[in-house]
Design a protein around this motif. Sequence first.
Motif: not given
Lengths: 238, 226
Positions: A5, A9-10, A14-15, A18-19, A22, A26, A29-30, A33-34, A36-37, B63, B77, B81, B84
């Motif tokens: 690992l 990471r170096d 991978y950097q 990973s970004l 993420v 995100a 999730a948004l 979330g949107n 659902l609400t 990293s 985020t 959330l 919302l």
Amino acid sequence: MNATLAGLRDRLVYQGFSLGVVAMIAAAALAIGNRLTHEAIGQAETADLASSLRQVLPAGMADNDLLADTVTVGVGPSQADAPPVTASGDFMGGSEPGLRARGANKVGAGGTATVTVYRARKAGVPTAAVFRMAERGYAADIVVLMGVDVEGRLLGVRVVKHAETPGLGDKIEIAKAKWVLAFDGKSLGDPPAAKWTVKKDGGVFDQFAGATITPRAVVKAVKTGLEFFAAHREEIVK
Amino acid sequence: MNARGIFREGLWDNNVVFAQMLALCPALAVTTSGTNGLGMGLATTAVLVSANILVALIRNLVSPQVRIPVFIVLIATLVTLVDLALNAWLHELYKVLGLFIALIVANCAILGRAEAFASKAPVLDAALDGIAMGIGFTCALTVIGLLRELFGSGTLFAQASLLLGPRFAFLETTVIPDYGGVLMMILPPGGFLVLGMLLALKRVLDARAAARRRRPASADFSGAET
């Protein structure tokens, strides 16, 4: 495991990867979330609107669903500059000649040139109209919701959105002071046009200690609203 | 660091506002009353705790080179959330806190804790740090708000029942009836004045405490020299 690992990471790949992951998580999730609400927020906002409509409309004035009985009245710049049809000249001869045109140009929350009017009926007969008006306050636009009966008399006024100084200008909220109730029963001719302003400017409405611009803007918004109603009465009441 | 140390750091030694001097924008902007300060503090605490936990969970996967954008995306985020969810299911509370929630994104204290603590600590410690820092921030904002409210409008916790529910109406006190109010305390200069006074007070207290700790030791030292 940890060594691999740490080695991973170096690595630039991978950097970036990973970004990207993420950001994707995100975004997902948004989106979830949107979704659902969305419905609950819509319902809450409709309930908010319905309850504020009830606040500016005395009980028993309407037996219809106001939210379903609306009319959109256009207030284009050309129309706003022209003198209003029924709210004739004597309302415009006040101390601030620029007031009317400026106020009417801004009609409608958010700078749009249309006003959505909610119509109240009792047994099918129009009894009142409810609509929003905006006027520049101390910090940002102040949006008022006002109920007007078919004769052009104010049934109630509530400030629904503002960004005035907390503790000073926020006395325009019904939750903080009874000030807005002073509009109840007023109409364009009562008080006379010249008195349709705060006491500091020779009118009949109180200002607050330390805040004159805020109540002045609210009074202006309400007056503009009444003039709008008078000018478009034919379109609204039918 | 043990839990005691974490709380000591968050509440006093390393308080977000009074020691780290972070998040001064929300600290000064919304603290026109004790209630507003409390509301902002509570909303921030919720985001701070969840952000700390998330960051601590993924700290080994990220990293160092890309950690800041990852944390920012996570925090933004999370705030959205929360915004919302409050709007949908706690709409009454949202109408009071709504303004504060959007402001939390701009709160550098959250990124600061993610970077300085949560990215290097186990999940439990990170959660505790979030709670401690959040309480410290809430206390700071409430105190600033109460002082400004007291001098500015002569009340304490006005409209607290709008935020906390009718059961907390007893908090609302009018200290000075028919008080005209010092307008400046409500406006931005009042925020700076109160913050400055409180910072000075904290320095004095810290200096006293340090002097008390040093005195017995220095007495021994001088005794040894003679």
